[in-house]
Scaffold this motif. Sequence first.
Motif, short mmCIF file in Angstrom:
data_model
loop_
_atom_site.label_atom_id
_atom_site.label_comp_id
_atom_site.label_asym_id
_atom_site.label_seq_id
_atom_site.Cartn_x
_atom_site.Cartn_y
_atom_site.Cartn_z
N ILE A 38 0.85 -1.20 0.00
CA ILE A 38 0.00 0.00 0.00
C ILE A 38 0.88 1.25 0.00
O ILE A 38 0.66 2.18 -0.77
CB ILE A 38 -0.97 -0.01 1.20
CG1 ILE A 38 -2.01 -1.12 1.02
CG2 ILE A 38 -1.64 1.35 1.37
CD1 ILE A 38 -2.86 -1.40 2.25
N LEU A 67 -1.98 8.47 2.11
CA LEU A 67 -2.91 7.35 1.93
C LEU A 67 -4.35 7.84 1.92
O LEU A 67 -4.70 8.79 2.60
CB LEU A 67 -2.74 6.33 3.06
CG LEU A 67 -1.34 5.78 3.31
CD1 LEU A 67 -1.37 4.76 4.44
CD2 LEU A 67 -0.74 5.19 2.05
N GLU A 71 -7.16 3.19 2.52
CA GLU A 71 -5.81 2.66 2.75
C GLU A 71 -5.39 2.84 4.20
O GLU A 71 -4.77 1.93 4.78
CB GLU A 71 -4.82 3.34 1.81
CG GLU A 71 -5.00 2.96 0.36
CD GLU A 71 -4.23 3.85 -0.59
OE1 GLU A 71 -3.74 3.33 -1.60
OE2 GLU A 71 -4.13 5.07 -0.33
#
Length: 91
Positions: A38, A67, A71
Amino acid sequence: MTRTMLIFAAGLASGMTALAPAALAASCFDLWYERNAIYDHNGYCFSSNLGKRTFDNSDCWTKHANLSQWETRRVAEIKAEERRRGCKVNN
């Protein structure tokens, strides 16, 4: 490729809307990989030896990845599962 990596890749392809619960990951490495994938997807520049070996830093641009809400929640879920299992992949 492990089950978690395949699930993560499918999540990226579908816009990262729904992945399996972190508790379904096969190993601590799978959790570590998904969490850091991620960050990698968001341009994070890894400094640990494992991070550098696993992810390509040639296209990174930040040490503070921005993010999405999804996320951020996913990373928190994964970190909670890593703590629950006592994972120590990159320590």
